[in-house]
Structures are given as C-alpha cells and as structure tokens.
Design an enzyme around this catalytic site. Structure first.
Site, PDB file in Angstrom:
ATOM      1  CG  HIS A  86      -0.284   0.361   2.515  1.00  0.00           C
ATOM      2  ND1 HIS A  86      -0.102   1.648   2.938  1.00  0.00           N
ATOM      3  CD2 HIS A  86       0.247  -0.436   3.489  1.00  0.00           C
ATOM      4  CE1 HIS A  86       0.509   1.642   4.125  1.00  0.00           C
ATOM      5  NE2 HIS A  86       0.730   0.394   4.475  1.00  0.00           N
ATOM      6  CB  CYS A  87       1.395   4.179  -1.713  1.00  0.00           C
ATOM      7  SG  CYS A  87       0.295   3.928  -3.124  1.00  0.00           S
ATOM      8  CB  SER A  88      -1.640   7.770  -0.177  1.00  0.00           C
ATOM      9  OG  SER A  88      -2.723   8.505   0.356  1.00  0.00           O
ATOM     10  N   GLY A 118      -3.006   3.489  -3.088  1.00  0.00           N
ATOM     11  CA  GLY A 118      -2.831   2.076  -3.407  1.00  0.00           C
ATOM     12  C   GLY A 118      -2.742   1.798  -4.889  1.00  0.00           C
ATOM     13  CB  THR A 155       0.661   0.317  -4.645  1.00  0.00           C
ATOM     14  OG1 THR A 155       0.574   0.862  -3.323  1.00  0.00           O
ATOM     15  CG2 THR A 155       0.262  -1.148  -4.617  1.00  0.00           C
TER      16      THR A 155
END
EC number: 3.1.3.36
Length: 761
Positions: free
Chosen positions: A661-663, A665, A669
C-alpha cells in the site's frame, strides 16, 4: 426552634444517578433536596434484586461528598439503590425520611468464566461439510451469550485457520444443539469452541474430528467449447477446443484425484458401455475417455474471464492414436469430419467415487479440406493485396487529375470514381488503424534495444513518453466497481474514484447484521509466477484500520509493504496502524497488535508485529520504504531496487499474499509490484514489456503506476537493472527536472489526489 431542627425534610435527594463502572462495582451520586430544614443525613441502601445475597447500607452527612463507590459486587448482577434523606437519628430514617425512587442497575459483563460443558458431537448422515454439536452453556456466562464460535485448524494445512459461528438449532437454559458448517470432506480438523458475550471470548473446549468423503458435487452448468475473438468456435475437421474445467468441480466433498474428458457422437451418449477411442472411431460409436485424467485445475478467487492457452483442452489432438498397437489404449484420437459431438467431464475422488457433469451442447466438426479459419485468412490476404493495388491505381489517377487541373483540363467520370474510391479507402484504413491501436496493449522490446528505445522516448522533453503513457487505459470499462459505491462502503474509500473491481476485490468474512462488513478497498494482483500474489490496497483511514487488520488476519499475510510515510506534503497520507511503542494496542475488538522489533535504516524501516486474536497469534513483517521523496520520484533507482530485492528475498518460501500500500494504493504501489515482476522477468526472457505490464496491472486495479513520472522512473529502473547484469551499456539518464518543477498533486501523485481530499470517517 428545636422542633424545626428535628422536622422531616421537605423532599428526597435529587438527581440520583447510578452507573456501573466495572463487572464488580457501581458509582452512586446525588444532590441535596431543594429545601434544607435541619442537619441533613443520607441513608444509602444497596440490595441485590434477584435474591437476598447482598444487602448493605451507608450513612453520609450533608457536608460529605455526595458520591460513593461500591465494589466487590457480582458480575452482571442486578442491584437496587434507594437514598433516603433524614434529619436526626438514623433510626427515624425509614419512618420519617424521604426516600428517592428506586434505581435498578446491572453490573457490567465479564468474559465467560468457563467454556461450554459436556461437549459431544455426531456426524450428520450424508453430510461431509458439517456436523452437529451438543453441549451445556457455560455455568458462569458473566453476561448474555451473543454467539458460540469455533476456531478451526486443518491438520494437513497449518495455514488454513478459520473462525466459524455455530448455527444454533435448539437452545434451552440447560442445553444447546448447534451445527458447525464450512468444513471439507476427507480432512482432519482440530476445533476449539468458545462462547462470546459483549466483554469478549471465554475459555475454549477442544475436539478433533475427521470428516467423511463422498462423490464430488455435480456442477450446475454444462461444459463449454472455446470461441475465438470473433465469437466463432475453435473447431477443425478433426478437433474441438474446449474450456478446461476451471472453477467447475470443488473439493468440498473430499480431495479430487483427477478429471477426465468423455466424448461421444450425438445419439450414442446414452450407451452405458464406455469404450476406447479406436473402437468408437472404427467400430461402433460409444462414449470414450480421451485421457487418463489430469489434476483438478485450481480455482483462483475472482477469476471469471477466459485468459489463455493454458485453459484450453483440444479434443482429437493426438494423431498417434492411429498407429497400430494403440487399439486398447485410452487415447485422444482425431474426430470424424462433419459429425456432431458431445463432451462432458468426470471427476474422481481419492476413494474412487466419481461424478459426471452434464453433456455439452452438440458441436459439429468441419468438412475435410481447408478449415473455415484458413479460408478467412486467405480471403483477408487477397483483399489486402487488391486494396493495395487499387490504392496505387487511385494515387496514380489522382496525380494525373491534379496535373490536369493545373493545366486547366477536366477529368472523366471514371477518374472521379477513382478519387471517391481513394477517399473511402483512406477512411477505412484510418478506422482500422484506430481499432488496431486500441487492441495493441503489448509492446515488447528486446533487452539489447531497450536503451535505444528509452532514449527515443526521452527525446523532445519526454514527448514520446507522454504519448505512450496517454495511450494506456486508466481502467477497464467492462469491469464493474459498483460494490465500492454502495452507501455503506463509500466512506471506506480514501479517494472516491480509486475503487477495486468487483471481480477481484478482497472480501472479508461478512457479518450478516452489518451491511458492507465484507468490503475493503483492496484488490488481488497477480505476480510474476503466482496469481493473487499481491494485495494492493489504500493506506488505512482511521475508520478502516480494523478492516485492514481483519484482512491481514483472514488472508494470513505475513508481509506488509508500505511505500509512503504517514504524513507528507502537510497532510495525512496513511493513518498509523501499528503501535508507536511496544505496548499492545487493540484495533478491532478482539485483534491485538504488538510491536516486537523496529530496525531503522536510511531508506527503509523494518518492523516485526505480533497479531493476536481468540488465543491464536501470528507474526508479520512490515517493510516501510521511507526513501520516496515528498515530491515526485526518487532521483536514484538503487534504493528502491535494493528494497524490492530485499522484500523478495525475505519471503523465501512464503506463499501467502503480500499486502502492498501507499496512500491511494495505485501509484507507488503499482511501481513496486511492476518492479518486482520485471526484476524476475529479465532473468528469464530476452525482452521487456513495461507498457504491456502496466496495462495488465490496470486490468486488476485501476490507475496502477499512476502518473508519467512513475512510468518514466520504472523504465530507468529497468535500464539500471540491465546495466548491472553485465551488458555494460551506458545507462540513459532520464531528466526529471521538468517534472520535478510541477509541484502539484496532479503531476506527482496523480489526478486523483488533486481533485479529492482525504475522506473523513
């Protein structure tokens, strides 16, 4: 004067409040009567309501604090409280005092003190996926039992751990009859049963059971043949291509040993004597097996579309069956031309019990000679050649006409017709080119030419990079994402337009009483070798942290990859979902997270986290890449490449999904998943297809590799990987300077985060 001091109070105490503070204590508070007529005292009587086990009284003067804490009470027990205001001696309180209204309070619940008792179980006739349990409720439930649950371990697969609610069939004060469902035939289970009230789960009682086996369940649909892109059957004069039975037979009734294909000419399918291909072809038409049996194809969750040749089985593909000596062998010999055939599947379990599917619809083989497909190809090539000749003629005639126009001459109707034909051909070619462009989702480049390819894309300030990236579809129009738009799910999406597709979204174990309890904004993503190797998801919101940890627990994921920091660009990018220190934190009722270890490096941080639930636990490793700058992409590819390889190496033989995940996704990602794929791909192949890989990822989660800077950065990573493999090519320097100056979320993090702020839960 004395009489007035000894008079009764005008009214009872006011504002009497009683609050249960724990399973063993209550707090009582009150205020004095509106009118004070003398030296006021208060008599506090506390009694058990349902029996005479408890009866206690306290006296307090008006000058003392008007609260009292009473402890050492019984769990989940009703007590009555009456406060009497009186003047003078306590002996006059009951006769002359003014009592308040009785307040009844129940102490709080505590977890059940003992497990279900006298547990017995019995199998249900002809059922191999469930069994019946009989038991007594806990003698000290310490509250209202809301549900009985079972923690189920499968002995031959330690990772297969599930929690099931028991289905209550009959319930009295002295006994409970329930059914445990969701098991599979032929497996041995260790099962722990426990009661749950509002305070949590009580102690467990354990049992062990081996489920019986019976014939596989009959499929609900007919088997189907394979069609080409135009919708026509893949049939020749001697073969029929059919769809492999993927997601067709399940192993709920017991392990399936193999699946066979049965073929018959139309009209002979009812003959109960199954024969060999040779006999059916040369003697009498009867059903025959084409194979000894292949393993039951694995069913990949969320996979509904036909995707490749590995899913095709060709009936009639073995011409060696004609060779003498194969008369008595099970053989997949050629079919007869211009004959109608039926086929079906037979699944056999490890006990030899089998189940046949329905027969397919009739399929007719072609006549001998050229196949229909071959004829189409010849016609297409001929038409193409004629078009080229006609186009050349039209161009020549058009040139002559232009010359005549310059000379002031005229042209004949025949020449005008040629001009009209030329324009129509131009339009057809343009339309065909556009259609072909839409379908061109793979652009493989040889490793030797990759450097030159990137240099060409970099020219004119990355102009060709921009053109290529703009041709990628952001999402697939034919894939629905309506589940994310349901009213109870909308607030769970960090960004309203980044949604998982319905067909491959991660589904949590649902609670039937809570709409949307199975939803989380997360998608299964295929890896280089394994389907569903990754779960791409958004950074948890404050209100979805519990869902995030439920997903980790239910999928048994042991690796978490985080590609953002919690706070970037002056805003929250991801809610911190792990404890700051080593103290346990409860995040979802019965899920407890503890940080075991934290190793902080320059570009990443590694944390080991312990997850506990219902007495069971697992350890996960969180790999947090912190070297991604707040703006743009990293200037150097080395840290991220090393990080990707570190995560891949740490997984070893782990087959559980990797949560990334990132923010949102999709951006960072997508870069991570693509880079992991490509680092393995270039070891096995002589070509690289970044464009095709990104298109494929966007077919599983929209907007993966979200913006142009990330797309260019991915190419730079591949260049550096290739140069490190001994090619000794000069690495192309991709100039990000123009992109870095575009300090907007639109350029750096994608259109999504420019237009929508983080959803408030």
């Amino acid at each position: 004067m004395l009489g007035s001091w000894l008079a009764s109070p005008d009214g009872p105490p006011e504002n009497v409040h009683v609050v249960a503070t724990s399973p063993f204590g209550i707090n009582i508070s009150w205020s004095e009567p509106a009118v004070i007529t003398g030296p006021m005292f208060y008599l506090i009587d506390v009694k058990s309501v349902d029996n005479d086990d408890f009866n206690i009284s306290f006296v307090k003067s008006n000058q003392e604090v008007k609260t009292i804490e009473i402890n050492d009470l019984k769990v989940f027990t009703r007590y009555s409280v009456v406060i009497t205001a009186f003047i003078g001696n306590v002996s006059r309180a009951y006769a002359e005092g003014k009592p308040s209204a009785k307040v009844v309070i129940t102490t709080l619940e505590s977890v059940p003190k003992d497990p279900p008792n006298n547990m017995t179980f019995q199998k249900i006739p002809d059922e191999v996926t469930k069994f019946q349990l009989t038991f007594l409720p806990p003698s000290q439930p310490n509250g209202n039992i809301q549900v009985y649950q079972a923690l189920v371990y499968q002995e031959d697969d330690p990772t297969a751990v599930h929690i099931h609610n028991l289905s209550i069939i009959q319930k009295t004060d002295t006994s409970v009859i329930a059914v445990l469902e969701g098991l599979k035939g032929g497996h041995t289970y260790n099962i722990s049963v426990y009661a749950i009230n509002s305070a949590g789960a009580g102690p467990k009682v354990q049992m062990r059971i081996t489920m019986d086996i019976k014939a596989p369940a009959r499929p609900k649909t007919k088997p189907i043949p394979v069609h080409d892109a135009t919708g026509k059957l893949l049939v020749t004069s001697t073969t029929i291509a059919i769809r492999m039975p993927i997601c067709y037979y399940n192993d709920d009734h017991g392990p399936i040993k193999n699946v066979q294909v049965l073929v018959s000419e139309t009209g002979a399918q009812q003959d109960g004597n199954v024969t060999k291909w040779y006999d059916a072809y040369f003697n009498k038409a009867r059903p025959y097996f084409t194979n000894e049996g292949f393993p039951n194809p694995p069913c990949i969750e969320g996979k509904t579309k036909f995707s490749g040749n590995e899913e095709i089985y060709v009936i009639g593909a073995d011409n060696a069956c004609m060779i003498p000596g194969n008369e008595e062998k099970i053989c997949n010999g050629p079919l007869k031309p211009k004959k109608q055939y039926l086929f079906k599947f037979r699944a056999t379990n490890v006990m030899g019990q089998f189940t046949d599917s329905d027969y397919s619809d009739p399929i007719k083989t072609l006549g001998e000679g050229l196949s229909e497909r071959t004829v189409e190809i010849i016609l297409s090539v001929t038409l193409c050649i004629l078009s080229i000749i006609l186009l050349g003629t039209a161009i020549f005639a058009f040139a002559r006409i232009r010359q005549k126009q310059k000379e002031g001459g005229t042209y004949s109707p025949r020449e005008a017709e040629i001009i009209d034909t030329k324009f129509k051909l131009d339009q057809l070619i343009t339309v065909a080119d556009l259609e072909l462009k839409d379908e061109r989702l793979t652009r493989p480049i040889s490793k030797k030419s990759f450097l030159q390819h990137v240099e060409e894309l970099c020219t004119n300030n990355n102009l060709k990079f921009q053109e290529e990236f703009s041709e990628l579809p952001k999402f697939l129009q034919d894939l629905s994402s309506t589940d994310a738009d349901l009213p109870w799910n909308r607030a769970k999406n960090r960004f309203p337009n980044i949604k998982p597709y319905n067909n491959n979204r991660v589904k949590l174990i649902a609670d039937a009483s809570i709409p949307g309890s199975d939803y989380i904004n997360a998608s299964y993503i295929s890896g280089y070798l394994c389907p569903n190797e990754f779960i791409a998801t958004q950074g948890p919101l404050p209100g979805t942290v519990g869902d995030f940890w439920r997903m980790v627990w239910e999928t048994r994921a042991k690796t978490l990859v985080m590609l953002t920091q919690c706070f970037e660009k002056g805003r929250i990018r991801c809610h911190q979902y792990w404890p700051e220190d080593n103290k346990p934190v409860t995040v979802f009722g019965d899920i407890v997270i503890t940080k075991l270890m934290e190793d902080i490096q320059i570009d990443w941080t590694i944390r080991d986290l312990k997850i506990e639930r219902h007495g069971d636990y697992m350890t996960v490793r969180q790999c947090n890449f912190t070297g991604w700058p707040e703006h743009g992409v990293p200037e150097n590819t080395t840290p991220l490449i090393h990080f990707v390889k570190l995560v891949r190496t740490s997984r070893a033989h782990d087959t559980t999904p990797m949560v990334v995940h990132c923010s949102a996704g999709v951006g960072r990602t997508g870069v991570f998943i693509a880079l992991d794929h490509l680092t393995q791909h270039i070891n096995d192949h002589d070509f690289v297809d970044v464009y095709g890989l990104v298109a494929e990822l966007r077919g599983e989660r929209m907007c993966m590799v979200q913006n142009l800077a990330q797309y260019i950065f991915l190419h730079q990573c591949i260049l550096d990987l290739l140069s490190n493999k001994g090619n000794h090519q000069p690495v192309c320097f991709v100039n990000y300077s123009t992109l870095q100056k575009m300090d907007s979320l639109d350029a750096m993090e994608g259109d999504v985060e420019l237009e929508w702020e983080e959803t408030t839960m």
